[in-house]
Scaffold this motif. Structure first.
Motif, PDB file in Angstrom:
ATOM      1  N   UNK A   1      39.334  -3.338   7.497  1.00  0.00           N
ATOM      2  CA  UNK A   1      39.528  -2.435   8.654  1.00  0.00           C
ATOM      3  C   UNK A   1      40.956  -2.416   9.214  1.00  0.00           C
ATOM      4  N   UNK A   2      41.138  -1.435   9.922  1.00  0.00           N
ATOM      5  CA  UNK A   2      42.931  -1.461  10.377  1.00  0.00           C
ATOM      6  C   UNK A   2      43.098  -2.547  11.166  1.00  0.00           C
ATOM      7  N   UNK A   3      42.256  -3.332  12.003  1.00  0.00           N
ATOM      8  CA  UNK A   3      42.462  -4.349  12.796  1.00  0.00           C
ATOM      9  C   UNK A   3      42.525  -5.635  12.038  1.00  0.00           C
ATOM     10  N   UNK A   4      41.608  -5.668  10.676  1.00  0.00           N
ATOM     11  CA  UNK A   4      41.818  -6.853  10.155  1.00  0.00           C
ATOM     12  C   UNK A   4      42.856  -6.840   8.971  1.00  0.00           C
ATOM     13  N   UNK A   5      43.374  -5.651   8.561  1.00  0.00           N
ATOM     14  CA  UNK A   5      44.721  -5.293   7.945  1.00  0.00           C
ATOM     15  C   UNK A   5      45.897  -6.024   8.716  1.00  0.00           C
ATOM     16  N   UNK A   6      45.998  -5.513   9.862  1.00  0.00           N
ATOM     17  CA  UNK A   6      47.257  -5.849  10.812  1.00  0.00           C
ATOM     18  C   UNK A   6      47.119  -7.160  11.413  1.00  0.00           C
ATOM     19  N   UNK A   7      46.064  -7.823  11.275  1.00  0.00           N
ATOM     20  CA  UNK A   7      45.799  -9.222  11.835  1.00  0.00           C
ATOM     21  C   UNK A   7      45.552 -10.274  10.465  1.00  0.00           C
ATOM     22  N   UNK A   8      46.054  -9.818   9.280  1.00  0.00           N
ATOM     23  CA  UNK A   8      45.862 -10.562   8.359  1.00  0.00           C
ATOM     24  C   UNK A   8      46.948 -11.809   8.140  1.00  0.00           C
TER      25      UNK A   8
ATOM     26  N   UNK B   1      55.122  -7.797  -0.172  1.00  0.00           N
ATOM     27  CA  UNK B   1      55.239  -7.867   1.321  1.00  0.00           C
ATOM     28  C   UNK B   1      55.694  -9.377   1.518  1.00  0.00           C
ATOM     29  N   UNK B   2      55.395 -10.166   0.950  1.00  0.00           N
ATOM     30  CA  UNK B   2      55.653 -11.879   1.332  1.00  0.00           C
ATOM     31  C   UNK B   2      56.862 -12.192   0.636  1.00  0.00           C
ATOM     32  N   UNK B   3      57.607 -11.725  -0.304  1.00  0.00           N
ATOM     33  CA  UNK B   3      58.568 -12.268  -1.114  1.00  0.00           C
ATOM     34  C   UNK B   3      59.877 -12.501  -0.265  1.00  0.00           C
ATOM     35  N   UNK B   4      60.110 -13.657  -0.266  1.00  0.00           N
ATOM     36  CA  UNK B   4      61.536 -14.033   0.257  1.00  0.00           C
ATOM     37  C   UNK B   4      61.271 -14.367   1.965  1.00  0.00           C
ATOM     38  N   UNK B   5      60.181 -14.199   2.629  1.00  0.00           N
ATOM     39  CA  UNK B   5      59.925 -14.461   3.842  1.00  0.00           C
ATOM     40  C   UNK B   5      59.397 -15.927   4.124  1.00  0.00           C
ATOM     41  N   UNK B   6      59.630 -16.453   5.357  1.00  0.00           N
ATOM     42  CA  UNK B   6      59.274 -17.583   6.011  1.00  0.00           C
ATOM     43  C   UNK B   6      57.624 -17.431   6.547  1.00  0.00           C
TER      44      UNK B   6
ATOM     45  N   UNK C   1      52.354 -12.939   9.731  1.00  0.00           N
ATOM     46  CA  UNK C   1      51.469 -12.107   9.221  1.00  0.00           C
ATOM     47  C   UNK C   1      51.929 -11.237   8.111  1.00  0.00           C
ATOM     48  N   UNK C   2      50.939 -10.883   7.223  1.00  0.00           N
ATOM     49  CA  UNK C   2      51.222 -10.384   5.753  1.00  0.00           C
ATOM     50  C   UNK C   2      51.972  -8.966   5.852  1.00  0.00           C
ATOM     51  N   UNK C   3      51.585  -8.240   6.977  1.00  0.00           N
ATOM     52  CA  UNK C   3      52.086  -6.709   7.032  1.00  0.00           C
ATOM     53  C   UNK C   3      52.661  -6.488   8.159  1.00  0.00           C
ATOM     54  N   UNK C   4      54.186  -6.510   8.156  1.00  0.00           N
ATOM     55  CA  UNK C   4      55.060  -6.186   9.014  1.00  0.00           C
ATOM     56  C   UNK C   4      55.983  -4.839   8.802  1.00  0.00           C
ATOM     57  N   UNK C   5      56.195  -3.951   9.781  1.00  0.00           N
ATOM     58  CA  UNK C   5      56.827  -2.878   9.536  1.00  0.00           C
ATOM     59  C   UNK C   5      58.489  -3.290   9.224  1.00  0.00           C
ATOM     60  N   UNK C   6      59.138  -2.432   8.133  1.00  0.00           N
ATOM     61  CA  UNK C   6      60.363  -2.743   7.986  1.00  0.00           C
ATOM     62  C   UNK C   6      61.277  -2.433   9.139  1.00  0.00           C
ATOM     63  N   UNK C   7      62.432  -3.049   9.438  1.00  0.00           N
ATOM     64  CA  UNK C   7      63.146  -2.881  10.454  1.00  0.00           C
ATOM     65  C   UNK C   7      64.003  -1.544  10.336  1.00  0.00           C
TER      66      UNK C   7
END
Length: 307
Positions: A219-226, A276-281, A300-306
Motif C-alpha cells: 500500500x502507499x503508506x507501507x511503501x513510504x514507511x518501508x 535506491x539504497x546504493x551509497x547511502x548511510x 527509509x528505502x524510498x526518498x525523493x531525489x533532491x
C-alpha cells in the motif's frame, strides 16, 4: 489537579492524571502530539478540561454516565480511544465531527436524540438535510455526494453504538435510518500495462516507487514507511511492519490490518532496492517520530531525489 510545565524554547504544556493516576499531557487532536501553549494559564485550563474528560471516560466505561450527557461531551470522551490508532482516516473523522456533527448534535443530550419525527432531534431528518446540502440551518453551495453522506453518518452511528454498548443508552436512534443510494462504480486499479505507460512520464525515483509497489503489492503508506533494516536482500524477503501516516508526518508501528507480514522480493524489486539504497548511510534514522516511542535507527528505502 492539572498543572503546566515550561517547554524548552518557550511556551507550556498542560499536564494531568487520568482515572488510573497515570501522568498525561494535552494532545493536539489533529496531530496526536503534545500541544504547546503560549500562556501558562491556557495550558493549565486545557489540562483541567482533559482531566474532566478522563473522569467521564471512566464513568462511561463503567456504565455510570447518565444518558442526558450532551453528544459533544460524549464524543470528546470516546474520541481519544478511537484516535489511539493514528491514521489519515482519523484526521478526516476529526474534520467531519467539527464541520457536520458538532454544529448539529454538540449540545443535544443523548436521550433526546430520536430516529425520526423531529426536525431538531431526528436522525432521519438530519440525514435528509445532509442529502440536500442543508447543514445546521445553512445551505451548502453544493450538496455532498451520497457516499460522503454515508461517511458523515457512519461517524455519528459509531458514537451511538458506543453509547448503547456502554449502557449510556438502551437503544441506538440510528436503527432503521434510510441513507441516500450510492452510485455503483468500478473499483479503481492499476494494471501492469498502464503502470508501465505511467512510468514513461515519471521521474526515475517516482517510477521506481510505482514499479516496486507493483512488484510487491505494498500500500502507499507501507511503501513510504518501508525502512531499510526490514529488507533482507540476501534471502529475498522483506518485512512489512511500519506505515507512514502522511497527514501527521509520523511512522505508525503496524500496518492497516495490524498484522506484520513477510513479502517475497522479485528480481526486479531487488534491482530497485539496490538502486535506491546504493551509497547511502542506512543507520542514521528516518527523522520522523515513531508512534510506539522507539528511536529510529534505519533510513527509509524510498526518498525523493533532491533535484
Amino acid at each position: 489537579m492539572a498543572w503546566a510545565d515550561p517547554l524548552p524554547g518557550g511556551g507550556y504544556r498542560g499536564g494531568y492524571r487520568d482515572s488510573a493516576g497515570k501522568k498525561q499531557y494535552v494532545k493536539d487532536p489533529a496531530t496526536g502530539r503534545t500541544r504547546k501553549f503560549g500562556r501558562k494559564k491556557d495550558a493549565r485550563d486545557a489540562a483541567t478540561e482533559e482531566e474532566v474528560k478522563a473522569s467521564r471516560r471512566a464513568a462511561i466505561a463503567n456504565g455510570l454516565e447518565p444518558a442526558r450527557i450532551p453528544w459533544g461531551a460524549f464524543w470528546d470522551s470516546i474520541s481519544d480511544d478511537r484516535g489511539a490508532r493514528l491514521s489519515d482516516t482519523n484526521v478526516v473523522e476529526h474534520s467531519i465531527v467539527e464541520n457536520y456533527l458538532r454544529p448539529k448534535w454538540g449540545k443535544v443530550p443523548l436521550n433526546q436524540i430520536i430516529t425520526r419525527g423531529s426536525a431538531e432531534h431526528g436522525v432521519q431528518e438530519w440525514v435528509n438535510d445532509l442529502e440536500h446540502g442543508r447543514v445546521d440551518g445553512w445551505k451548502l453551495s453544493r450538496p455532498p455526494a451520497p457516499s460522503y453522506v454515508h461517511r458523515i453518518y457512519a461517524v455519528f452511528q459509531a458514537s451511538m453504538t458506543v453509547a448503547k454498548d456502554t449502557g449510556v443508552l438502551t437503544t441506538s436512534p440510528c436503527v432503521g435510518v434510510k441513507l441516500p443510494r450510492k452510485s455503483k462504480r468500478a473499483k479503481p486499479y492499476l494494471d501492469a500495462e498502464n503502470a508501465e505507460k505511467m512510468g514513461e512520464h515519471l521521474r526515475s525515483d517516482y517510477r521506481d516507487a510505482v514499479d516496486f509497489s507493483g512488484e510487491t503489492g505494498l500500500r502507499p503508506g507501507e511503501l513510504c514507511g518501508l525502512h531499510a533494516n526490514y529488507v533482507d536482500r540476501e534471502r529475498g524477503w522483506m518485512s512489512v511492519r511500519e506505515v507512514l501516516v502522511a497527514r501527521r508526518r509520523v511512522i505508525r508501528s503496524f500496518p492497516k490490518d495490524e498484522d506484520v507480514r513477510a513479502v517475497p522480493l522479485t528480481p526486479k524489486a531487488i534491482e530497485i532496492l539496490d538502486r535506491q539504497l546504493k551509497g547511502r548511510n542506512l543507520t542514521h534514522g528516518c527523522g520522523l517520530e515513531h508512534t510506539d516511542g522507539t528511536e529510529c535507527a534505519s533510513a527509509l528505502v524510498f526518498l525523493p531525489k533532491s533535484s
